[in-house]
Design a protein around this motif. Structure first.
Motif, PDB file in Angstrom:
ATOM      1  N   GLY A   1      41.345  43.607  52.766  1.00 41.52           N
ATOM      2  CA  GLY A   1      40.215  44.489  52.487  1.00 41.52           C
ATOM      3  C   GLY A   1      39.714  44.498  51.059  1.00 41.52           C
ATOM      4  O   GLY A   1      38.796  45.257  50.731  1.00 41.52           O
ATOM      5  N   ALA A   2      40.300  43.684  50.180  1.00 37.12           N
ATOM      6  CA  ALA A   2      39.842  43.644  48.791  1.00 37.12           C
ATOM      7  C   ALA A   2      38.444  43.033  48.732  1.00 37.12           C
ATOM      8  O   ALA A   2      38.156  42.049  49.413  1.00 37.12           O
ATOM      9  N   ILE A   3      37.601  43.644  47.914  1.00 32.84           N
ATOM     10  CA  ILE A   3      36.251  43.120  47.716  1.00 32.84           C
ATOM     11  C   ILE A   3      36.206  42.371  46.381  1.00 32.84           C
ATOM     12  O   ILE A   3      37.136  42.469  45.571  1.00 32.84           O
ATOM     13  N   ASP A   4      35.123  41.651  46.172  1.00 32.80           N
ATOM     14  CA  ASP A   4      35.021  40.824  44.970  1.00 32.80           C
ATOM     15  C   ASP A   4      35.197  41.625  43.686  1.00 32.80           C
ATOM     16  O   ASP A   4      35.840  41.151  42.740  1.00 32.80           O
ATOM     17  N   LEU A   5      34.657  42.838  43.617  1.00 33.63           N
ATOM     18  CA  LEU A   5      34.812  43.666  42.415  1.00 33.63           C
ATOM     19  C   LEU A   5      36.290  43.933  42.130  1.00 33.63           C
ATOM     20  O   LEU A   5      36.731  43.865  40.973  1.00 33.63           O
ATOM     21  N   GLU A   6      37.056  44.235  43.150  1.00 35.17           N
ATOM     22  CA  GLU A   6      38.486  44.505  42.959  1.00 35.17           C
ATOM     23  C   GLU A   6      39.225  43.254  42.490  1.00 35.17           C
ATOM     24  O   GLU A   6      40.103  43.332  41.621  1.00 35.17           O
ATOM     25  N   ILE A   7      38.878  42.120  43.063  1.00 30.04           N
ATOM     26  CA  ILE A   7      39.521  40.861  42.662  1.00 30.04           C
ATOM     27  C   ILE A   7      39.139  40.531  41.220  1.00 30.04           C
ATOM     28  O   ILE A   7      39.997  40.214  40.395  1.00 30.04           O
ATOM     29  N   HIS A   8      37.853  40.632  40.920  1.00 26.84           N
ATOM     30  CA  HIS A   8      37.381  40.379  39.550  1.00 26.84           C
ATOM     31  C   HIS A   8      38.095  41.269  38.547  1.00 26.84           C
ATOM     32  O   HIS A   8      38.633  40.813  37.532  1.00 26.84           O
ATOM     33  N   ASP A   9      38.091  42.565  38.810  1.00 29.04           N
ATOM     34  CA  ASP A   9      38.659  43.497  37.846  1.00 29.04           C
ATOM     35  C   ASP A   9      40.172  43.357  37.736  1.00 29.04           C
ATOM     36  O   ASP A   9      40.734  43.541  36.658  1.00 29.04           O
ATOM     37  N   THR A  10      40.845  42.998  38.813  1.00 31.47           N
ATOM     38  CA  THR A  10      42.289  42.739  38.749  1.00 31.47           C
ATOM     39  C   THR A  10      42.565  41.580  37.804  1.00 31.47           C
ATOM     40  O   THR A  10      43.456  41.660  36.944  1.00 31.47           O
ATOM     41  N   VAL A  11      41.806  40.496  37.957  1.00 34.90           N
ATOM     42  CA  VAL A  11      41.993  39.344  37.073  1.00 34.90           C
ATOM     43  C   VAL A  11      41.702  39.732  35.627  1.00 34.90           C
ATOM     44  O   VAL A  11      42.463  39.396  34.713  1.00 34.90           O
ATOM     45  N   LEU A  12      40.625  40.477  35.411  1.00 34.83           N
ATOM     46  CA  LEU A  12      40.262  40.847  34.039  1.00 34.83           C
ATOM     47  C   LEU A  12      41.250  41.841  33.437  1.00 34.83           C
ATOM     48  O   LEU A  12      41.602  41.731  32.253  1.00 34.83           O
ATOM     49  N   ILE A  13      41.733  42.798  34.220  1.00 31.33           N
ATOM     50  CA  ILE A  13      42.760  43.716  33.719  1.00 31.33           C
ATOM     51  C   ILE A  13      44.003  42.926  33.310  1.00 31.33           C
ATOM     52  O   ILE A  13      44.555  43.131  32.222  1.00 31.33           O
ATOM     53  N   ALA A  14      44.436  42.014  34.176  1.00 28.97           N
ATOM     54  CA  ALA A  14      45.630  41.218  33.868  1.00 28.97           C
ATOM     55  C   ALA A  14      45.417  40.378  32.614  1.00 28.97           C
ATOM     56  O   ALA A  14      46.285  40.333  31.724  1.00 28.97           O
TER      57      ALA A  14
END
Length: 181
Positions: free
Chosen positions: A130-143
């Motif tokens: 259920g992850a959307i692109d915003l969540e994937i993007h922000d996860t990568v950027l947070i990391a």
């Protein structure tokens, strides 16, 4: 003692707060990045979940200050508090988080090692939960951002707070005032 003279009492301004005060010109954009990534909404991931990603990556990087800080920030905003943070940090596979968050944390862990370790399969697994692109993007950027923040703190050999209760105090300040203080 920090590798450079920050011009302040390191006991009063431990961790990232010392270098931020030393160089306010860079502190502003760094604090704004943290504010956008970890607090600003609306966002499908709660501030507590985003702080958990920061804490998880900081733990993998063995950055004591950032891991302790963001663990406290996450715990203060998650229903099961530090128990959940500790469970995620000790064993992501068995921690009681949603499968979507687990998949996102796996992506964050891959970024911590090397951004090229994020695979299509990992992204597909997050999307399947259920992850959307915003969540994937922000996860990568947070990391990625926390790899930078961790290296900033540890690369200057900043001091840790003498009293660990300061992390919980900082959590309340961040929750109420944000990263622009």
């Amino acid at each position: 003692m920090a590798h450079i003279d920050l011009g302040l009492d390191e006991k009063e301004f431990p961790g990232i707060s010392g270098p931020m005060r030393y160089r306010p010109e860079t502190a502003g954009p760094l604090n704004e990045l943290a504010e956008v990534l970890l607090r600003r909404g609306p966002h499908p991931l709660s501030p507590g979940e985003r702080e958990l990603i920061a804490a998880y990556v900081s733990g993998l990087n063995e950055c004591n200050f950032c891991c302790s800080s963001h663990s406290a920030f996450a715990a203060a905003q998650l229903d099961t508090g530090m128990t959940l943070v500790d469970q995620v940090r000790s064993n992501l596979d068995t921690a009681p988080v949603s499968e979507k968050l687990r998949a996102l944390l796996r992506i964050a862990g891959a970024v911590q090692q090397d951004g090229r370790k994020v695979t299509t399969a990992m992204v597909d697994a997050a999307r399947a939960e259920g992850a959307i692109d915003l969540e994937i993007h922000d996860t990568v950027l947070i990391a990625a951002a926390f790899c930078m923040f961790n290296r900033y703190v540890d690369g200057l050999a900043t001091a840790l707070p003498e009293d660990s209760s300061r992390y919980a105090e900082a959590a309340q300040r961040i929750i109420h005032e944000g990263y622009h203080h």
